[in-house]
Design a protein around this motif. Structure first.
Motif, PDB file in Angstrom:
ATOM      1  N   ARG A 123      50.131  -2.723  86.335  1.00 41.62           N
ATOM      2  CA  ARG A 123      50.903  -3.935  86.603  1.00 41.62           C
ATOM      3  C   ARG A 123      51.005  -4.199  88.016  1.00 41.62           C
ATOM      4  NH1 ARG A 123      53.882  -4.726  81.504  1.00 41.62           N
ATOM      5  NH2 ARG A 123      53.148  -3.279  80.015  1.00 41.62           N
ATOM      6  N   ARG A 126      47.657  -5.270  89.638  1.00 39.59           N
ATOM      7  CA  ARG A 126      47.047  -6.614  88.992  1.00 39.59           C
ATOM      8  C   ARG A 126      47.959  -7.706  89.820  1.00 39.59           C
ATOM      9  NH1 ARG A 126      46.298  -7.082  82.907  1.00 39.59           N
ATOM     10  NH2 ARG A 126      48.306  -7.413  83.015  1.00 39.59           N
ATOM     11  N   ARG A 127      49.297  -7.732  89.804  1.00 38.06           N
ATOM     12  CA  ARG A 127      50.223  -8.669  90.509  1.00 38.06           C
ATOM     13  C   ARG A 127      49.680  -8.793  92.090  1.00 38.06           C
ATOM     14  NH1 ARG A 127      55.895  -7.194  88.000  1.00 38.06           N
ATOM     15  NH2 ARG A 127      55.615  -7.977  85.920  1.00 38.06           N
ATOM     16  N   ARG A 128      49.344  -7.817  92.854  1.00 40.10           N
ATOM     17  CA  ARG A 128      48.822  -7.817  94.094  1.00 40.10           C
ATOM     18  C   ARG A 128      47.531  -8.525  94.270  1.00 40.10           C
ATOM     19  NH1 ARG A 128      51.016  -2.544  97.286  1.00 40.10           N
ATOM     20  NH2 ARG A 128      53.427  -3.179  97.001  1.00 40.10           N
ATOM     21  N   ALA A 131      48.139 -12.240  93.539  1.00 41.78           N
ATOM     22  CA  ALA A 131      48.679 -12.730  94.794  1.00 41.78           C
ATOM     23  C   ALA A 131      47.835 -13.135  95.889  1.00 41.78           C
ATOM     24  CB  ALA A 131      49.921 -12.041  95.072  1.00 41.78           C
TER      25      ALA A 131
END
Length: 137
Positions: A123, A126-128, A131
């Motif tokens: 999680r 994937r966010r990084r 972004a």
């Protein structure tokens, strides 16, 4: 009923001694190793765009066998080593070996740490990645 009570008392004793006795480092070391392995796997999942591992296992019955095979591939050696260490510990402490207990204790220490760490790593990564991709457009 006495046999069952004896077994439960012995198991409580062995669990307690593990926490404070001669191989207590295992209570910390095994989850840490499982976490390190899970972080690598979680990063691999994120790079491939795959959803968190535990979510896939729970929601994708068609992929479940493959995913569980992947799980065993990632932490199989760790699990087997933990079982052997536990059986040696039992032999030293109680002069007997309960294989089922060794299998259970190893699973209790390794699998939850692995699943949580792999999912969280996925999680966060994937966010990084999202972004970073959004910032470079």
């Amino acid at each position: 009923m006495s046999g069952l009570e004896d077994a439960l008392q012995r198991d409580e004793y062995l669990l307690f001694i593990r926490e404070h006795g001669p191989l207590a480092f295992r209570m910390i070391l095994q989850p840490l190793v499982a976490t390190a392995i899970a972080i690598r796997a979680g990063l691999r999942d994120a790079r491939s765009g795959r959803r968190p591992f535990a979510v896939l296992v729970a929601t994708e019955p068609a992929q479940r066998r493959q995913l569980l095979g992947e799980l065993w591939g990632d932490i199989g050696r760790l699990y087997l080593l933990a079982v052997v260490i536990d059986m040696i510990f039992q032999l030293v402490v109680s002069r007997s070996v309960d294989v089922l207990q060794a299998l259970a204790i190893a699973a209790i220490l390794a699998f939850p740490a692995y699943l949580v760490a792999r999912g969280l790593t996925n999680r966060i990564a994937r966010r990084r990645l999202a972004a970073r991709a959004g910032g470079t457009s």
